[in-house]
Design a protein around this motif. Structure first.
Motif, PDB file in Angstrom:
ATOM      1  N   LEU A 136       0.821  -1.209   0.000  1.00 16.73           N
ATOM      2  CA  LEU A 136       0.000   0.000   0.000  1.00 16.73           C
ATOM      3  C   LEU A 136       0.856   1.261   0.000  1.00 16.73           C
ATOM      4  O   LEU A 136       1.980   1.262   0.521  1.00 16.73           O
ATOM      5  N   PRO A 137       0.348   2.339  -0.556  1.00 17.02           N
ATOM      6  CA  PRO A 137       1.150   3.567  -0.680  1.00 17.02           C
ATOM      7  C   PRO A 137       1.482   4.234   0.640  1.00 17.02           C
ATOM      8  O   PRO A 137       2.374   5.079   0.689  1.00 17.02           O
ATOM      9  N   ASP A 138       0.790   3.855   1.729  1.00 25.83           N
ATOM     10  CA  ASP A 138       1.136   4.460   3.019  1.00 25.83           C
ATOM     11  C   ASP A 138       2.543   4.070   3.460  1.00 25.83           C
ATOM     12  O   ASP A 138       3.208   4.820   4.173  1.00 25.83           O
ATOM     13  N   ALA A 139       3.019   2.878   3.043  1.00 22.04           N
ATOM     14  CA  ALA A 139       4.383   2.463   3.394  1.00 22.04           C
ATOM     15  C   ALA A 139       5.413   3.367   2.720  1.00 22.04           C
ATOM     16  O   ALA A 139       6.424   3.736   3.328  1.00 22.04           O
ATOM     17  N   ASP A 140       5.155   3.739   1.460  1.00 20.77           N
ATOM     18  CA  ASP A 140       6.043   4.662   0.751  1.00 20.77           C
ATOM     19  C   ASP A 140       6.071   6.013   1.475  1.00 20.77           C
ATOM     20  O   ASP A 140       7.134   6.591   1.725  1.00 20.77           O
ATOM     21  N   ALA A 141       4.875   6.504   1.812  1.00 24.49           N
ATOM     22  CA  ALA A 141       4.770   7.816   2.447  1.00 24.49           C
ATOM     23  C   ALA A 141       5.415   7.829   3.830  1.00 24.49           C
ATOM     24  O   ALA A 141       6.015   8.832   4.222  1.00 24.49           O
ATOM     25  N   GLU A 142       5.304   6.711   4.558  1.00 25.37           N
ATOM     26  CA  GLU A 142       5.903   6.667   5.892  1.00 25.37           C
ATOM     27  C   GLU A 142       7.419   6.845   5.826  1.00 25.37           C
ATOM     28  O   GLU A 142       8.009   7.594   6.621  1.00 25.37           O
ATOM     29  N   ARG A 161      15.201  19.218  -0.976  1.00 31.34           N
ATOM     30  CA  ARG A 161      14.026  19.180  -1.838  1.00 31.34           C
ATOM     31  C   ARG A 161      13.720  17.723  -2.168  1.00 31.34           C
ATOM     32  O   ARG A 161      14.619  16.940  -2.479  1.00 31.34           O
ATOM     33  N   LEU A 162      12.446  17.391  -2.104  1.00 33.05           N
ATOM     34  CA  LEU A 162      12.015  16.030  -2.390  1.00 33.05           C
ATOM     35  C   LEU A 162      11.568  15.920  -3.842  1.00 33.05           C
ATOM     36  O   LEU A 162      10.719  16.676  -4.295  1.00 33.05           O
ATOM     37  N   GLN A 163      12.175  14.968  -4.567  1.00 29.78           N
ATOM     38  CA  GLN A 163      11.777  14.681  -5.942  1.00 29.78           C
ATOM     39  C   GLN A 163      11.141  13.297  -5.996  1.00 29.78           C
ATOM     40  O   GLN A 163      11.644  12.351  -5.386  1.00 29.78           O
ATOM     41  N   VAL A 239       0.197   8.240  -2.836  1.00 29.93           N
ATOM     42  CA  VAL A 239       1.446   8.660  -2.168  1.00 29.93           C
ATOM     43  C   VAL A 239       1.500  10.179  -2.087  1.00 29.93           C
ATOM     44  O   VAL A 239       1.783  10.765  -1.026  1.00 29.93           O
ATOM     45  N   LYS A 240       1.216  10.829  -3.199  1.00 30.36           N
ATOM     46  CA  LYS A 240       1.250  12.291  -3.232  1.00 30.36           C
ATOM     47  C   LYS A 240       0.211  12.887  -2.286  1.00 30.36           C
ATOM     48  O   LYS A 240       0.469  13.904  -1.615  1.00 30.36           O
ATOM     49  N   ALA A 241      -0.949  12.255  -2.206  1.00 27.39           N
ATOM     50  CA  ALA A 241      -1.999  12.757  -1.312  1.00 27.39           C
ATOM     51  C   ALA A 241      -1.576  12.655   0.152  1.00 27.39           C
ATOM     52  O   ALA A 241      -1.819  13.582   0.953  1.00 27.39           O
ATOM     53  N   TYR A 242      -0.924  11.540   0.515  1.00 28.54           N
ATOM     54  CA  TYR A 242      -0.438  11.395   1.895  1.00 28.54           C
ATOM     55  C   TYR A 242       0.600  12.470   2.215  1.00 28.54           C
ATOM     56  O   TYR A 242       0.585  13.070   3.299  1.00 28.54           O
ATOM     57  N   ASN A 247       1.976  17.828   4.911  1.00 26.42           N
ATOM     58  CA  ASN A 247       2.642  19.117   4.628  1.00 26.42           C
ATOM     59  C   ASN A 247       4.101  18.935   4.210  1.00 26.42           C
ATOM     60  O   ASN A 247       4.978  19.717   4.593  1.00 26.42           O
ATOM     61  N   ILE A 248       4.350  17.891   3.422  1.00 26.44           N
ATOM     62  CA  ILE A 248       5.696  17.641   2.889  1.00 26.44           C
ATOM     63  C   ILE A 248       5.687  18.033   1.410  1.00 26.44           C
ATOM     64  O   ILE A 248       4.994  17.424   0.603  1.00 26.44           O
ATOM     65  N   ASP A 249       6.432  19.067   1.085  1.00 29.39           N
ATOM     66  CA  ASP A 249       6.485  19.543  -0.298  1.00 29.39           C
ATOM     67  C   ASP A 249       7.271  18.566  -1.172  1.00 29.39           C
ATOM     68  O   ASP A 249       8.229  17.934  -0.713  1.00 29.39           O
TER      69      ASP A 249
END
Length: 429
Positions: A136-142, A161-163, A239-242, A247-249
């Motif tokens: 699930l994408p929450d693991a990526d976001a974590e 900066r996050l790419q 992932v982008k939504a999480y 508030n992570i740009d």
């Protein structure tokens, strides 16, 4: 004189204290997220990296330190060039995935034969983090959120900066690869030499080329995003939504592909403009097929091998320390807090005092010099960086006191022998 091998550097005590400080902050953040430490061997079978990383990658083709051992027949071995393959091997070998979703981290040296340059050596050090069992994408976001917290704790959150990008699944990448190769073949003469070679071995890495002429050719090349299926697109959007909710740009980099073959779906890099061309400080992504790929080694391929999803990242500690020194330097960390000096005639009393202080104040680092003259011991106390020097001579023993010298102000006073045992009287800087 025998010297260190080029690209293999000593980390001396004045620098290693800063390394320990950095590692403690990183380990603290990992602990807050429930990640557990694993220690992995430096040497693995060469085939592990060839299968996991990809035989056509620069790492396997050019950079691995490979050799054979003394067994019969000899076993091809390699110094680890990265940590994920070894972590996956350990998870499979020890059945850590059985009924569990392990979250692991490791730290230590990696080895690649390349031209040594600032922040990049043949023996370098990485912190690696791997999370298994969730597709699930929450693991990526974590993982990305955890690195974001690390930058905050290190005072670097305004420098990074996050790419992001999505590589989709294997069949999607193959379709894109064919379109990219067709497009670039017609413009092969405009590519740099390295990209020409990669056109037949690892064409997606051409997207990562630093050559301006190649990037100009890529401006009108097919876009990987156009080849992603519905499920890959939905995963990336979540992932982008999480990250937005946290508030992570971030910025989308369509040319971000990573240098290893095992990645799929989300890939990410944290970059900075404070280190010149060496801009990437931390990088990672998802690798849902790697567990199955390594499980299948030694099988005849007649039965499908079940994989397990995984996602991880690695950061180079040398490069991270360079960034810290550039924007948020770590203050020099002295070897001790208290230096105990004792007259040679009562040196045994000095040893006893220092040992008792270590027991009563485990938060305080206590150092002594050998039983030379008071003058020689005081010189070493001056160089130690200690906040206080305790002086013990016959008079102090007779009076059940100690003399304390503040090493910043030079002020000296006589206090009760147990004065330092009280935390209210002295605390570490």
């Amino acid at each position: 004189m025998i010297k260190a091998i080029k690209g293999f550097n000593d980390i001396l005590p004045d620098q290693s204290a800063k390394w320990l400080h950095l590692e403690a902050i990183l380990a603290d953040v990992l602990g807050r997220y429930g990640y557990e430490h694993i220690r992995l061997p430096i040497v693995e079978q060469t085939d592990l990296f060839a299968r996991a990383i990809g035989g056509a990658t620069d790492i396997v083709e050019k950079e691995m330190y490979s050799f054979t051992d003394k067994s019969e027949p000899p076993t091809p071995l390699a110094l680890r060039p990265e940590g994920t393959a070894g972590a996956v091997r350990a998870v499979i070998e020890h059945n850590l995935l059985r009924g569990d979703t392990p979250k692991l981290w490791y730290i230590g040296p990696m080895f690649r034969y390349e031209r040594p340059q600032k922040g990049r050596y043949r023996q370098f050090h990485q912190l690696g983090v791997e999370s298994f069992g969730s597709a699930l994408p929450d693991a990526d976001a974590e993982l990305i959120a955890m690195t974001h917290l690390m930058w905050k704790e290190l005072g670097l959150n305004n420098e990074m900066r996050l790419q992001l990008n999505s590589l989709g699944e294997l069949d999607e990448r193959y379709a894109y690869r064919e379109a990219l190769v067709t497009y670039l073949t017609d413009k092969k003469d405009q590519l740099d030499e390295d990209s020409k070679r990669r056109l037949t071995t690892n064409p997606l890495r051409i997207l990562d080329s630093k050559e301006a002429s190649t990037q100009a050719v890529l401006a009108d090349a097919p876009k990987l995003a156009d080849f992603l299926g519905e499920e890959s697109v939905a995963h990336f959007e979540q992932v982008k939504a999480y990250l937005t909710a946290l508030n992570i740009d971030f910025e989308i980099n369509p040319h971000l592909v990573r240098g290893l073959d095992y990645y799929n779906k989300t890939v990410f890099e944290w970059v900075t403009d404070k280190l010149g061309s060496q801009a990437t400080v931390c990088a990672g992504g998802r690798y849902d097929g790697l567990v199955g790929q390594l499980k299948s080694i030694g099988t005849d391929g007649s039965k499908p091998v079940k994989s397990e999803p995984g996602v991880g990242f690695a950061m180079g500690l040398e490069r991270l320390l360079l960034l810290i020194e550039a924007v948020a330097p770590i203050a020099d960390i002295p070897a001790c807090d208290v230096f105990v000096v004792a007259h040679p005639e009562v040196y045994s009393a000095g040893i006893s005092y220092a040992q008792n202080l270590r027991h009563s104040r485990p938060d305080v680092r206590v150092k002594m010099a050998s039983a030379t003259s008071l003058k020689a011991q005081m010189k070493k106390a001056d160089k130690s960086g200690a906040a206080l020097t305790v002086i013990i001579a016959q008079q102090e023993l007779d009076d059940n006191t100690i003399s304390i010298k503040d090493m910043q102000t030079g002020e000296q006073k006589t206090v009760a022998q147990d004065w330092l045992s009280n935390k209210d009287n002295f605390s570490r800087r």
